[in-house]
Each structure stands twice: as C-alpha cells, then as structure tokens.
Design an enzyme around this catalytic site. Sequence first.
Site, PDB file in Angstrom:
ATOM      1  N   CYS B 110       0.812  -1.224   0.000  1.00  0.00           N
ATOM      2  CA  CYS B 110       0.000   0.000   0.000  1.00  0.00           C
ATOM      3  C   CYS B 110       0.847   1.277   0.000  1.00  0.00           C
ATOM      4  CB  CYS B 110      -0.934   0.002   1.199  1.00  0.00           C
ATOM      5  SG  CYS B 110      -1.998  -1.442   1.261  1.00  0.00           S
ATOM      6  N   HIS B 245      -3.205   7.067   3.064  1.00  0.00           N
ATOM      7  CA  HIS B 245      -3.635   5.806   2.457  1.00  0.00           C
ATOM      8  C   HIS B 245      -5.025   5.485   2.997  1.00  0.00           C
ATOM      9  CE1 HIS B 245      -4.029   1.778   1.203  1.00  0.00           C
ATOM     10  NE2 HIS B 245      -3.753   1.234   2.370  1.00  0.00           N
ATOM     11  N   ASN B 275     -10.126  -0.136   0.621  1.00  0.00           N
ATOM     12  CA  ASN B 275      -8.662  -0.035   0.551  1.00  0.00           C
ATOM     13  C   ASN B 275      -8.203  -0.566  -0.810  1.00  0.00           C
ATOM     14  OD1 ASN B 275      -5.908  -0.436   0.732  1.00  0.00           O
ATOM     15  ND2 ASN B 275      -5.970  -1.340   2.777  1.00  0.00           N
TER      16      ASN B 275
END
Lengths: 73, 319
Positions: B110, B245, B275
């Site tokens: 990520c 994020h 996500n």
Amino acid sequence: MVLEKVVEILRNYKDEQDLEVTMASTFEELELDSLDTVELVMEIEEAFDTSIEMDGELQTIGDVVTLIEKAIA
Amino acid sequence: MSFAIIGTGSALPKTIQTNEDLAQFLDTSHDWIVSRTGIEARHICVAESILDIALEASVNALENAQIKPAELDLIICPTLGGDTVTPSLACLIQEQLGATCPSFDLNAACSGFVYGLDVADAYFARNNDMKILVIAVDAMSKLVDWQDRATAVLFGDGAGAAVLGSGNSLKAIQLTAVGNQHALSIPWPKGNHPLTQNQSNPAPYLLMDGPEVYRFAVAAICSDLRSVVKAAGIELSDLDYIIPHQANLRIIEGAAKRLKLPMDKFVLRVNGCGNTSAASIPLVLDELNRSKTFKPGTRIALTAFGGGLTTGACVIEWT
C-alpha cells in the site's frame, strides 16, 4: 491506581460514566471487539506513557492493568 | 530540483459491490462494516483485467499532462502484481501505450505510490529533463479470501497514475521498511513440483493481524507526518491537505486525534472504494486535481503504510 485510571479511560471511550468495571471484566462482556480493544489499549498506553505487548492474550481489564503495572514498575 | 506532477489519471472497475451485496454471502452487515471501517462500497474487477484499469488510468494521466507516450522516459508501476508474474505489468502498459522507455514494477504494497515517487525523484536527480509515469494499481479482490469476513470487506480494486516532469514540487520525501511477515502477508500459490506436493502450504490469500496493523498504521501516520513536514521546513498546520492511504476511517481518526489535527485536513474517500492498496492515494490525488482543488502553492502531504511493513510520506507543493 492503575485500575482507576483504566476504568476512567474505558468509561470515556464507551461514553458510559456509570459502567461497572472490575479486574475480571472481559472485553467481550464490555462489548469491545478487537478494534475497540486496540484503540483502548493505545489510549491507556498514552495515559501511562508506556507500551505493552498485544499478543492476543488480553482477555480482561485485569490483564491490561497487570501489564501496565509491570511496564511502569 | 525534484519534479512536478504535470498530470494525473485514475480508473475504477465498473462493478460496484455494496456492503449489502457482501452480506448476501458473508456473515456481516452494512452497519458493522461502516462502524468499523467507514467503507460503504468497493469496485471489483469482473469484466476488466488489471492491465485494463492500469491502462485507462495511464492514458488519462498522459492526456491530463498533454504529453504523448513516446515522450516518456520511464514507467514505474507500484503494484502487488498484475495479470501475469512476467511480463511485469509496467512492460504491458508500455506496450499498450506505445511507449519505448524502460519499465518495471515495484512492490511496496500500500506504500507503493510513495515508494514510486521516491524512485522517480532519484531519476530526476540524475537527469532533470525527464517525463516519468508512476502508475499504481492493485486488484485486491483477487488476493483476499472471500470467505473471511474480517478482511474481505476491507478492500477494493483501482488504479491511479501521475506523470512527473521537471519542477520543484517535491519538498521532502521519506520511506521506511521493517520486515514483518506476521502482520500482513499474501503467500504465493503452491507450485506443482512433485517433491513439494506433500508439503502443506497456506492458501494464497491475504492474512492480516488487524490489531497489529492498526497500531502500526496509526503510529506510522503520526511519526511520518511529523518528520516529513520538519524535513520540508514547515509545520503540520501549514498543510492544506493530507491524503492518507485510504485503509480504514478509524485508523485515520486515530492518527488525527493524536496529531491534534482536525479531520477536515484529511481527504477521505475510503467510503466508496475501500482499501485499493497502492492505488488509494493517486486515486484521491487525481480527483482533487481534476476538480481544480489544488492551486499553485497548495501544500499536500501524502502518507502511506502497508505490507512489508512499509511506510512512505512526502510533502508536495502544487505548481
């Protein structure tokens, strides 16, 4: 003393000032899931300016209090 | 000199799955997912390949930058992996675009987009007259276990890209890595060598220790933001936007509280996409760029954390 502070943090977290909490109270009984527990532990760590291991053995408020007492001893 | 972001692009698969859709086959509910994550829906690659969405985001970014693929000097593709182990996704994007430059994938989970910006910055240090495409894409729907309600609900698919050119927008950037397989891992599929067939392998799906990742993530946002603004010579209060994020609303709320920053400083898009791993930050960046939210001088911090464990943060001054 540690227990009193932990109970205060817990009551504020749940926004329930008359919540009954003892050393034997489990997170499950207090309707705290794993996400709630980690948030609560982080608040408690900050209040005592220390850190404790969270390895899945934390079941009760007493478990947290014992680890905090060891960490700040 | 560092670089300037001269164009952005993004793409999401057409299929949207709401929490109610997931509750049809998982023991979960809309209210449970929203209260613990802030996520309401996610896009899933069904009709599209990973290359399809990566290409759409890349084309959008090149159009936005008003440059042709042949002008690119480098393509960096932060991703956990494309449709094939090899060729790399970056090479397939290069082929489809009609570009001719060196191209490679970069796996920092990520944190990939920020890692990609840092690698690009090093190329600009070598030669300031470059055009670099950073195209971050992940299809987490292919990597999570759709029988595990604790993790499957968290993720979605997407792609986000930025074209970098000469300029001085990047004011500070930093990366970290602390190797840790326990917190978050996705095992490889088992091969078919005869000597390994009796070995037990974990299923090739995402495994995550949620509480450990939560603690790591909140601490990472706090420490990375504090140190990267210091390196940029500014204060947290000088930032106009923080693009974290987009993993979980509760992580971002936990970090904001500890940094004593108002939540409106953080750009939140976790509700509609979940996500999307490496794509989450450039997806938001593209939306804000296209809505002309950024003006010359706007100060933006990006802060990412993910498997590895990796983190990355930077301060960008829009030009």
